[in-house]
Write an enzyme that holds these catalytic residues in place. Structure first.
Site, PDB file in Angstrom:
ATOM      1  N   ASN A  70       0.849  -1.192   0.000  1.00 55.45           N
ATOM      2  CA  ASN A  70       0.000   0.000   0.000  1.00 55.45           C
ATOM      3  C   ASN A  70       0.887   1.246   0.000  1.00 55.45           C
ATOM      4  O   ASN A  70       1.449   1.604   1.030  1.00 55.45           O
ATOM      5  CB  ASN A  70      -0.891  -0.043   1.255  1.00 55.45           C
ATOM      6  CG  ASN A  70      -1.745   1.207   1.401  1.00 55.45           C
ATOM      7  OD1 ASN A  70      -1.859   2.006   0.472  1.00 55.45           O
ATOM      8  ND2 ASN A  70      -2.345   1.378   2.567  1.00 55.45           N
ATOM      9  N   LYS A 111       0.050   4.254  -0.270  1.00 63.37           N
ATOM     10  CA  LYS A 111      -0.649   5.436   0.272  1.00 63.37           C
ATOM     11  C   LYS A 111      -0.416   6.633  -0.656  1.00 63.37           C
ATOM     12  O   LYS A 111      -0.276   6.445  -1.864  1.00 63.37           O
ATOM     13  CB  LYS A 111      -0.191   5.711   1.705  1.00 63.37           C
ATOM     14  CG  LYS A 111      -0.244   4.463   2.583  1.00 63.37           C
ATOM     15  CD  LYS A 111      -0.168   4.773   4.037  1.00 63.37           C
ATOM     16  CE  LYS A 111      -0.035   3.488   4.816  1.00 63.37           C
ATOM     17  NZ  LYS A 111      -0.174   3.675   6.243  1.00 63.37           N
ATOM     18  N   HIS A 170      -9.718   1.173   5.157  1.00 61.48           N
ATOM     19  CA  HIS A 170      -8.444   1.408   5.854  1.00 61.48           C
ATOM     20  C   HIS A 170      -8.698   2.390   6.999  1.00 61.48           C
ATOM     21  O   HIS A 170      -9.478   3.331   6.863  1.00 61.48           O
ATOM     22  CB  HIS A 170      -7.411   1.973   4.871  1.00 61.48           C
ATOM     23  CG  HIS A 170      -6.026   1.958   5.437  1.00 61.48           C
ATOM     24  ND1 HIS A 170      -5.600   2.875   6.366  1.00 61.48           N
ATOM     25  CD2 HIS A 170      -4.983   1.117   5.228  1.00 61.48           C
ATOM     26  CE1 HIS A 170      -4.347   2.597   6.699  1.00 61.48           C
ATOM     27  NE2 HIS A 170      -3.949   1.531   6.028  1.00 61.48           N
ATOM     28  N   GLU A 217      -7.067   4.783   8.115  1.00 60.78           N
ATOM     29  CA  GLU A 217      -6.814   6.204   7.815  1.00 60.78           C
ATOM     30  C   GLU A 217      -8.055   6.831   7.181  1.00 60.78           C
ATOM     31  O   GLU A 217      -8.395   7.979   7.469  1.00 60.78           O
ATOM     32  CB  GLU A 217      -5.594   6.325   6.885  1.00 60.78           C
ATOM     33  CG  GLU A 217      -4.299   6.035   7.632  1.00 60.78           C
ATOM     34  CD  GLU A 217      -3.157   5.567   6.743  1.00 60.78           C
ATOM     35  OE1 GLU A 217      -3.274   5.594   5.510  1.00 60.78           O
ATOM     36  OE2 GLU A 217      -2.120   5.172   7.309  1.00 60.78           O
ATOM     37  N   GLU A 240      -5.608  -5.195  10.944  1.00 59.03           N
ATOM     38  CA  GLU A 240      -4.644  -4.114  11.131  1.00 59.03           C
ATOM     39  C   GLU A 240      -4.939  -3.377  12.439  1.00 59.03           C
ATOM     40  O   GLU A 240      -5.792  -2.462  12.453  1.00 59.03           O
ATOM     41  CB  GLU A 240      -4.736  -3.121   9.975  1.00 59.03           C
ATOM     42  CG  GLU A 240      -4.422  -3.700   8.626  1.00 59.03           C
ATOM     43  CD  GLU A 240      -3.754  -2.666   7.721  1.00 59.03           C
ATOM     44  OE1 GLU A 240      -2.640  -2.930   7.288  1.00 59.03           O
ATOM     45  OE2 GLU A 240      -4.336  -1.600   7.491  1.00 59.03           O
ATOM     46  N   GLY A 250       2.116   2.192  11.097  1.00 58.04           N
ATOM     47  CA  GLY A 250       3.086   3.275  10.970  1.00 58.04           C
ATOM     48  C   GLY A 250       3.780   3.667  12.257  1.00 58.04           C
ATOM     49  O   GLY A 250       4.417   4.719  12.332  1.00 58.04           O
ATOM     50  N   SER A 278       3.119  -2.061  10.603  1.00 61.67           N
ATOM     51  CA  SER A 278       4.576  -1.982  10.822  1.00 61.67           C
ATOM     52  C   SER A 278       5.343  -3.236  10.408  1.00 61.67           C
ATOM     53  O   SER A 278       6.380  -3.542  10.993  1.00 61.67           O
ATOM     54  CB  SER A 278       4.875  -1.622  12.284  1.00 61.67           C
ATOM     55  OG  SER A 278       4.403  -0.330  12.579  1.00 61.67           O
ATOM     56  N   GLY A 316       2.531  -0.938   4.530  1.00 66.97           N
ATOM     57  CA  GLY A 316       2.523   0.471   4.125  1.00 66.97           C
ATOM     58  C   GLY A 316       3.937   1.002   3.961  1.00 66.97           C
ATOM     59  O   GLY A 316       4.556   0.857   2.909  1.00 66.97           O
ATOM     60  N   GLY A 317       4.471   1.582   5.018  1.00 68.06           N
ATOM     61  CA  GLY A 317       5.776   2.262   4.974  1.00 68.06           C
ATOM     62  C   GLY A 317       6.869   1.476   4.260  1.00 68.06           C
ATOM     63  O   GLY A 317       7.540   2.004   3.353  1.00 68.06           O
TER      64      GLY A 317
END
Ligand code: PEP
Length: 242
Positions: free
Chosen positions: A7, A9, A87, A89, A157, A163, A199, A220-221
């Site tokens: 992802n 983002k 998600h 967010e 999640e 994150g 993470s 993600g990151g």
């Protein structure tokens, strides 16, 4: 086969995404199901001959006067096979509700796109032992009146792990994923894949790979760093071979 869902983002400018594509187009794995979810504007840049294309979101309506939205049919026509929905967010920062998520899932399934439904608890909810109550509600409301739920993937999640560098223990992940699978099996009489997200990176994936009921990861990151992506694929392939 396990999935690795990347992802991106709201990251990467034009040059960065082109550089990333050059690298990713060299990756081949017949042992994991790789799904890349770039920003909408880059979806058609990806050639997806060795991975699947995923969207980070979809509009709620089929078509029409909805400025700025993108429909499931539009996504399908450019080769999108998966779509992240719900998600945290979007739930928290953009007020996305379970009802909106339910509509999105409906449109995705109508267009043969596999929804990846994100569920998970905040730290406060975890401390109050509400993890599973929250997840159950998210699942039930997302699945409401949906007949073909067999094609949905769940991503567990924990919001506090996204994150932050904090990851639940393997045992906690195992228990929650087992609860999710048992619940869906009992109530909806089907077996769905459940990913873990929060993470995950090239350092901790080897430890996470010891959990035997996880069907893959939503990342993600670390998905922005191609070296980490390669290492994560290698770690998953090694486990597949063992
Ligand atoms: C995510 O946003 O779905 C996610 C898991 O992010 P990160 O890997 O950065 O925690």
């Amino acid at each position: 086969m396990k999935s690795l869902v990347l992802n991106h983002k709201m990251n990467f400018n034009y040059d960065e995404v082109n550089e990333y594509i050059k690298n990713i187009n060299d990756v081949k794995s017949n042992k994991i199901n790789l799904v890349i979810c770039p920003s909408f504007i880059y979806l058609s840049f990806f050639k997806y001959n060795n991975y699947y294309l995923g969207s980070q979101n979809v509009g709620m309506m089929e078509k029409g006067a909805l400025t700025g939205e993108i429909s499931a049919l539009q996504l399908k026509k450019i080769g999108v096979r998966y779509c992240i929905v719900g998600h945290s967010e979007r739930r928290m920062l953009l007020n996305e509700t379970n009802e909106m998520i339910n509509k999105k899932i409906n449109h995705l399934l109508d267009n043969n796109i596999i929804p990846i439904l994100c569920v998970g608890e905040t730290l406060e909810e975890k401390k109050a032992s509400l993890t599973f109550d929250i997840i159950k509600e998210e699942i039930d409301r997302a699945f409401s009146n949906i007949s073909n739920i067999d094609n949905i993937i769940i991503a567990y999640e924990p919001i506090w792990a996204i994150g932050t560098g904090m990851v639940p223990t393997n045992n906690d992940i195992f228990i929650t994923i087992k609860e999710i699978k048992d619940y869906i099996n009992g109530k909806y009489s089907t077996k769905l894949k459940v990913l873990y997200g929060g993470s995950v990176n090239s350092e901790n994936i080897n430890v996470l790979e010891d959990i035997n009921n996880v069907d893959g990861y939503l990342v993600g990151g670390a998905s922005l760093d191609f070296k980490q992506v390669k290492s994560m694929i290698t770690a998953m392939e090694a486990k597949y071979d063992s």
